[in-house]
Enzyme design. Structure first.
Site, PDB file in Angstrom:
ATOM      1  CG  ASP A  66      -8.971  -2.005   6.892  1.00 39.03           C
ATOM      2  OD1 ASP A  66      -9.606  -1.017   7.329  1.00 39.03           O
ATOM      3  OD2 ASP A  66      -7.738  -2.148   7.062  1.00 39.03           O
TER       4      ASP A  66
ATOM      5  CG  HIS B 162      -8.802   4.407  -2.290  1.00 38.96           C
ATOM      6  ND1 HIS B 162      -7.481   4.182  -1.977  1.00 38.96           N
ATOM      7  CD2 HIS B 162      -8.822   5.529  -3.065  1.00 38.96           C
ATOM      8  CE1 HIS B 162      -6.735   5.123  -2.535  1.00 38.96           C
ATOM      9  NE2 HIS B 162      -7.519   5.958  -3.188  1.00 38.96           N
TER      10      HIS B 162
ATOM     11  CB  SER C 249       3.497   3.830  -0.189  1.00 41.54           C
ATOM     12  OG  SER C 249       2.385   3.715  -1.063  1.00 41.54           O
TER      13      SER C 249
ATOM     14  NE  ARG D 225      -7.427  -7.356   0.025  1.00 36.63           N
ATOM     15  CZ  ARG D 225      -7.298  -6.025   0.008  1.00 36.63           C
ATOM     16  NH1 ARG D 225      -7.742  -5.341  -1.009  1.00 36.63           N
ATOM     17  NH2 ARG D 225      -6.719  -5.397   1.002  1.00 36.63           N
TER      18      ARG D 225
HETATM   19  P1  OAD Z   1       0.918   0.862   0.625  1.00 39.75           P
HETATM   20  O1  OAD Z   1       0.961  -0.612   0.768  1.00 39.75           O
HETATM   21  O2  OAD Z   1       1.294   1.446  -0.701  1.00 39.75           O
HETATM   22  O3  OAD Z   1       1.861   1.534   1.719  1.00 39.75           O
HETATM   23  C1  OAD Z   1       1.783   1.174   3.067  1.00 39.75           C
HETATM   24  C2  OAD Z   1       2.698   2.078   3.860  1.00 39.75           C
HETATM   25  O4  OAD Z   1       2.561   1.750   5.229  1.00 39.75           O
HETATM   26  C3  OAD Z   1       4.190   1.946   3.519  1.00 39.75           C
HETATM   27  O5  OAD Z   1       4.742   3.240   3.285  1.00 39.75           O
HETATM   28  C4  OAD Z   1       4.789   1.326   4.779  1.00 39.75           C
HETATM   29  O6  OAD Z   1       6.116   1.786   5.045  1.00 39.75           O
HETATM   30  C5  OAD Z   1       3.825   1.812   5.860  1.00 39.75           C
HETATM   31  N1  OAD Z   1       3.758   0.966   7.070  1.00 39.75           N
HETATM   32  C6  OAD Z   1       3.994  -0.374   7.194  1.00 39.75           C
HETATM   33  N2  OAD Z   1       3.800  -0.782   8.458  1.00 39.75           N
HETATM   34  C7  OAD Z   1       3.427   0.322   9.164  1.00 39.75           C
HETATM   35  C8  OAD Z   1       3.076   0.554  10.537  1.00 39.75           C
HETATM   36  N3  OAD Z   1       3.055  -0.436  11.440  1.00 39.75           N
HETATM   37  N4  OAD Z   1       2.750   1.817  10.902  1.00 39.75           N
HETATM   38  C9  OAD Z   1       2.760   2.833  10.003  1.00 39.75           C
HETATM   39  N5  OAD Z   1       3.075   2.660   8.702  1.00 39.75           N
HETATM   40  C10 OAD Z   1       3.403   1.435   8.287  1.00 39.75           C
HETATM   41  O7  OAD Z   1      -0.551   1.320   1.068  1.00 39.75           O
HETATM   42  P2  OAD Z   1      -1.334   2.686   0.735  1.00 39.75           P
HETATM   43  O8  OAD Z   1      -0.419   3.848   0.714  1.00 39.75           O
HETATM   44  O9  OAD Z   1      -2.499   2.732   1.647  1.00 39.75           O
HETATM   45  O10 OAD Z   1      -6.138   1.062  -3.138  1.00 39.75           O
HETATM   46  O11 OAD Z   1      -1.831   2.400  -0.737  1.00 39.75           O
HETATM   47  C11 OAD Z   1      -2.695   3.294  -1.378  1.00 39.75           C
HETATM   48  C12 OAD Z   1      -3.731   2.538  -2.177  1.00 39.75           C
HETATM   49  O12 OAD Z   1      -3.088   1.615  -3.057  1.00 39.75           O
HETATM   50  C13 OAD Z   1      -4.663   1.663  -1.338  1.00 39.75           C
HETATM   51  O13 OAD Z   1      -5.767   2.382  -0.834  1.00 39.75           O
HETATM   52  C14 OAD Z   1      -5.088   0.593  -2.304  1.00 39.75           C
HETATM   53  C15 OAD Z   1      -3.815   0.365  -3.097  1.00 39.75           C
HETATM   54  O14 OAD Z   1      -3.965  -0.042  -4.404  1.00 39.75           O
HETATM   55  C16 OAD Z   1      -7.347   0.446  -3.036  1.00 39.75           C
HETATM   56  O15 OAD Z   1      -7.599  -0.441  -2.285  1.00 39.75           O
HETATM   57  C17 OAD Z   1      -8.364   0.973  -3.939  1.00 39.75           C
END
Ligand code: OAD
Length: 229
Positions: A94, A109, A177, A64
């Site tokens: 990241d 996180h 999300s 990663r």
């Molecule tokens: P997710 O992968 O759950 O969600 C990513 C979101 O980004 C989705 O709602 C997409 O629609 C949106 N998205 C995609 N492309 C985009 C763009 N160009 N601009 C804006 N939005 C976009 O990721 P997180 O919500 O960050 O935990 O997930 C939360 C946590 O779950 C993370 O921090 C991680 C994971 O398990 C750890 O790493 C500890």
């Protein structure tokens, strides 16, 4: 599109998730091509997996790190770094915001670039493609300083984030999300604080009803929303 005049707000929070780094090429977690659709978190991202096979878990995190190092911050990251007087709270591990120049980022996180020893408590920063060492000076395995599934968030970090959000008057959620708690509760916390709440996400995230929703990628939405000239 409506533009936001930052000078009208006193306490501004930007709250980012994996979608913030998507345009840099870093895969998000959920959805098609997401990290958790390719890797079972029970094998790679929880304490039990680390105890079973630390080397396997460390190699996954090394992979990663390489992926992230092959990607670069985009205009949206740079625009955020240039915004005066904002608090940046990220779920991302990241380090992309820091590479774009943001300072004092609240990393909910943890970070891919830190390790810690569970035995003696030592911490270590390590920014390379490969880990300098997988072992602490005390001989124990070093563990990525990341909040894995089943882990509690660092209490001080959680407290800091909650305090900041409880006092904000503008809250902008970008690329999350809203699937993971307690972070998923932050938009509602901002709403209770009376903040004007904005969501930037090409897809609905279904957490709260926002005052303004922008269904566009982060970089485009940010540059149109905040005219920094
Ligand atoms: P997710 O992968 O759950 O969600 C990513 C979101 O980004 C989705 O709602 C997409 O629609 C949106 N998205 C995609 N492309 C985009 C763009 N160009 N601009 C804006 N939005 C976009 O990721 P997180 O919500 O960050 O935990 O997930 C939360 C946590 O779950 C993370 O921090 C991680 C994971 O398990 C750890 O790493 C500890």
């Amino acid at each position: 599109m409506k533009q936001i005049d930052l000078s009208l707000y006193r306490r501004i929070i930007l709250f980012t998730g994996a979608g913030m780094s998507a345009e840099s090429g870093v895969p998000t977690y959920r959805g098609k091509g997401g990290v958790w659709s390719r890797y079972d978190y029970q094998e790679y991202a929880c304490q039990a997996a680390f105890e079973r096979d630390p080397e396997k878990v460390l190699r996954f995190h090394e992979l990663r790190r390489r992926t992230v190092l092959d990607c670069h911050p985009h205009d949206g990251h740079r625009l955020i770094a240039a915004m005066p007087e904002v608090c940046l709270i990220t779920q991302n591990i990241d380090g992309m915001h820091q590479r774009a120049g943001s300072r004092d980022v609240v990393e909910l996180h943890g970070s891919l670039w830190r390790l810690r020893c569970e035995r003696c408590g030592a911490g270590k920063e390590d920014f390379g493609r490969s880990y300098e060492t997988l072992r602490c000076d005390c001989g124990n395995w070093l563990r990525p300083a990341i909040v894995w599934f089943g882990d509690l968030l660092d209490e001080a970090v959680m407290h800091e984030a909650s305090e900041l959000i409880s006092a904000c008057d503008l809250f902008v959620s970008i690329g999350t999300s809203g699937a993971v708690w307690p972070a998923a509760g932050f938009p509602a916390l901002a709403r209770r604080a009376g903040a004007y709440c904005i969501e930037i996400n090409p897809e609905p995230s279904g957490t709260i009803s926002y005052d303004l929703v922008i269904r566009e990628p982060a970089s485009k939405a940010l540059s149109r929303l905040f005219d920094m000239k």
